[in-house]
Enzyme design. Structure first.
Site, PDB file in Angstrom:
ATOM      1  N   LYS A 199      -1.839  -9.150   2.415  1.00 53.04           N
ATOM      2  CA  LYS A 199      -1.132  -8.736   3.634  1.00 53.04           C
ATOM      3  C   LYS A 199      -2.013  -7.739   4.370  1.00 53.04           C
ATOM      4  O   LYS A 199      -2.666  -6.901   3.724  1.00 53.04           O
ATOM      5  CB  LYS A 199       0.224  -8.098   3.299  1.00 53.04           C
ATOM      6  CG  LYS A 199       0.940  -7.568   4.558  1.00 53.04           C
ATOM      7  CD  LYS A 199       2.365  -7.155   4.291  1.00 53.04           C
ATOM      8  CE  LYS A 199       2.543  -5.771   3.740  1.00 53.04           C
ATOM      9  NZ  LYS A 199       1.971  -4.683   4.569  1.00 53.04           N
TER      10      LYS A 199
ATOM     11  N   ASP B 161       0.843  -1.203   0.000  1.00 52.25           N
ATOM     12  CA  ASP B 161       0.000   0.000   0.000  1.00 52.25           C
ATOM     13  C   ASP B 161       0.875   1.249   0.000  1.00 52.25           C
ATOM     14  O   ASP B 161       0.364   2.374  -0.028  1.00 52.25           O
ATOM     15  CB  ASP B 161      -1.009  -0.013   1.151  1.00 52.25           C
ATOM     16  CG  ASP B 161      -0.365  -0.027   2.522  1.00 52.25           C
ATOM     17  OD1 ASP B 161       0.867  -0.184   2.602  1.00 52.25           O
ATOM     18  OD2 ASP B 161      -1.100   0.120   3.527  1.00 52.25           O
ATOM     19  N   SER B 162       2.213   1.064  -0.008  1.00 54.27           N
ATOM     20  CA  SER B 162       3.131   2.182  -0.278  1.00 54.27           C
ATOM     21  C   SER B 162       2.842   2.725  -1.684  1.00 54.27           C
ATOM     22  O   SER B 162       3.306   3.822  -2.038  1.00 54.27           O
ATOM     23  CB  SER B 162       4.590   1.751  -0.142  1.00 54.27           C
ATOM     24  OG  SER B 162       4.810   0.489  -0.745  1.00 54.27           O
TER      25      SER B 162
ATOM     26  N   GLU C   4      -2.225  -5.320   8.245  1.00 51.79           N
ATOM     27  CA  GLU C   4      -1.485  -4.840   9.407  1.00 51.79           C
ATOM     28  C   GLU C   4      -2.233  -5.140  10.708  1.00 51.79           C
ATOM     29  O   GLU C   4      -3.464  -5.072  10.748  1.00 51.79           O
ATOM     30  CB  GLU C   4      -1.272  -3.319   9.287  1.00 51.79           C
ATOM     31  CG  GLU C   4      -0.385  -2.935   8.120  1.00 51.79           C
ATOM     32  CD  GLU C   4      -0.132  -1.432   8.027  1.00 51.79           C
ATOM     33  OE1 GLU C   4      -0.548  -0.675   8.946  1.00 51.79           O
ATOM     34  OE2 GLU C   4       0.485  -1.012   7.035  1.00 51.79           O
TER      35      GLU C   4
ATOM     36  N   GLU D 130       8.211  -4.666  10.905  1.00 46.20           N
ATOM     37  CA  GLU D 130       8.697  -3.374  10.403  1.00 46.20           C
ATOM     38  C   GLU D 130       9.230  -2.511  11.549  1.00 46.20           C
ATOM     39  O   GLU D 130       8.535  -2.275  12.552  1.00 46.20           O
ATOM     40  CB  GLU D 130       7.577  -2.629   9.651  1.00 46.20           C
ATOM     41  CG  GLU D 130       8.061  -1.266   9.157  1.00 46.20           C
ATOM     42  CD  GLU D 130       7.213  -0.637   8.065  1.00 46.20           C
ATOM     43  OE1 GLU D 130       6.272  -1.273   7.565  1.00 46.20           O
ATOM     44  OE2 GLU D 130       7.526   0.523   7.712  1.00 46.20           O
TER      45      GLU D 130
ATOM     46  N   ASP E 287      -1.454  -5.974  -0.819  1.00 43.91           N
ATOM     47  CA  ASP E 287      -1.713  -5.322   0.474  1.00 43.91           C
ATOM     48  C   ASP E 287      -3.174  -4.905   0.574  1.00 43.91           C
ATOM     49  O   ASP E 287      -3.760  -4.411  -0.406  1.00 43.91           O
ATOM     50  CB  ASP E 287      -0.835  -4.063   0.582  1.00 43.91           C
ATOM     51  CG  ASP E 287      -0.096  -3.984   1.898  1.00 43.91           C
ATOM     52  OD1 ASP E 287      -0.436  -4.739   2.824  1.00 43.91           O
ATOM     53  OD2 ASP E 287       0.837  -3.165   1.990  1.00 43.91           O
TER      54      ASP E 287
HETATM   55  O1  KIV Z   1       3.461  -1.117   1.604  1.00 46.73           O
HETATM   56  C1  KIV Z   1       4.621  -1.525   1.727  1.00 46.73           C
HETATM   57  O2  KIV Z   1       5.506  -1.232   0.920  1.00 46.73           O
HETATM   58  C2  KIV Z   1       4.922  -2.353   2.883  1.00 46.73           C
HETATM   59  C3  KIV Z   1       6.334  -2.753   3.109  1.00 46.73           C
HETATM   60  C4  KIV Z   1       7.128  -1.597   3.557  1.00 46.73           C
HETATM   61  C5  KIV Z   1       6.449  -3.896   4.043  1.00 46.73           C
HETATM   62  O3  KIV Z   1       4.030  -2.690   3.617  1.00 46.73           O
END
Ligand code: KIV
Length: 276
Positions: free
Chosen positions: A114, A45-46, A116, A183, A84
């Site tokens: 993924k 989600d970056s 959180e 993280e 994500d």
């Molecule tokens: O969104 C992302 O890039 C991440 C990584 C930094 C683990 O969750």
């Protein structure tokens, strides 16, 4: 090469084989990764920052994540793709979490999701996994909670915070996740977690003792000049090289050095003469 599976990933922990994960957000980059030795792509989600230009991971939507997942997945004949789940796509209820995890697989074409959090999202992880969707956990610094955490800071530096992270790690494993991202936590804590859990830990800013490491594409390739996270190693200065190439192209056009003959198609002069 054969498609990587969660069984393959689990076997790396059993055989103490460190592995790498990198983020991707588009077809072309994903194709380069698929053709490299990196076995896992995280469509993070970056994307909220590096693809969509927001200042945190909070604004990115399910639709925006599905778009980038679909593009990445199309390139991945062997690389395992984890998509994500964006902020508030799973926190509010188990039913919402299953529906959205399903969309990341059905429309985003990823192989796993993924999300959180630890203890507080254990019911969601359990139900998503029992619906047939592999889950990668993510604990320690959880950027979707940046406002609650008062910034992107190292977590687990006092007993209470370290205990919470251990409890979260156990909850994520207990719920059936196949791996967990750690993280920005101290190296000693990630060693303890990696030694305790039977599922692989994947570190980012969590030191060398994790079973695998994950890095953001833009960080390791040097695509963003004014952002240097402590945990990232720049393997290239791609942004500088791209700027150089663009300026060379611009100057070639201005000075009539491009296009050259080899870039140009010709036809018989008779054709041009006969055009009225
Ligand atoms: O969104 C992302 O890039 C991440 C990584 C930094 C683990 O969750």
């Amino acid at each position: 090469m054969k498609k990587i599976t969660i069984k393959t990933i689990g076997s790396w922990k059993e055989n103490s084989k460190p592995f790498s994960v990198v983020t991707a957000y588009d077809y072309t980059s994903a194709k380069i990764i698929n053709d490299s030795n990196i076995p896992i792509i995280l469509v993070g989600d970056s994307a909220s920052m590096v693809t969509y230009g927001f200042s945190s991971t909070i604004p990115v939507t399910m639709d925006e994540m599905i778009l980038v997942c679909r593009a990445v997945a199309k390139a991945c004949s062997s690389t395992f793709v984890v998509g994500d789940m964006p902020f508030l796509s799973y926190q509010s209820s188990v039913a919402t979490a299953i529906k959205n995890a399903g969309l990341i697989l059905k429309r985003g074409m990823a192989e796993a999701v993924k999300l959180e959090g630890g203890v507080e999202v254990k019911p969601q992880i359990k139900k998503i996994v029992s619906s047939g969707i592999p889950v990668m956990g993510h604990i320690g610094l959880t950027p979707q909670s940046v406002n609650q955490l008062s910034g992107h800071r190292i977590q687990g530096k006092d007993i209470q915070s370290a205990q919470k992270i251990i409890d979260d790690a156990r909850a994520v494993e207990d719920a059936g996740a196949f791996a967990v991202v750690l993280e920005c936590i101290p190296s000693e804590l990630s060693k303890l977690i990696s030694d305790t859990l039977s599922i692989p830990t994947i570190g980012i800013g969590a030191g060398p003792h994790c079973d695998g490491q994950v890095q953001v594409w833009h960080d390791i390739l040097g695509l963003i000049n004014n952002f240097h996270p402590k945990h990232a190693k720049k393997y290239l200065k791609l942004s500088d090289n791209i700027t150089k190439a663009l300026n060379q192209y611009n100057s070639d056009v201005a000075n009539k050095k491009f296009p050259e003959k080899k870039h140009t198609s010709l036809c018989s002069p008779n054709i041009i003469k006969k055009i009225k």
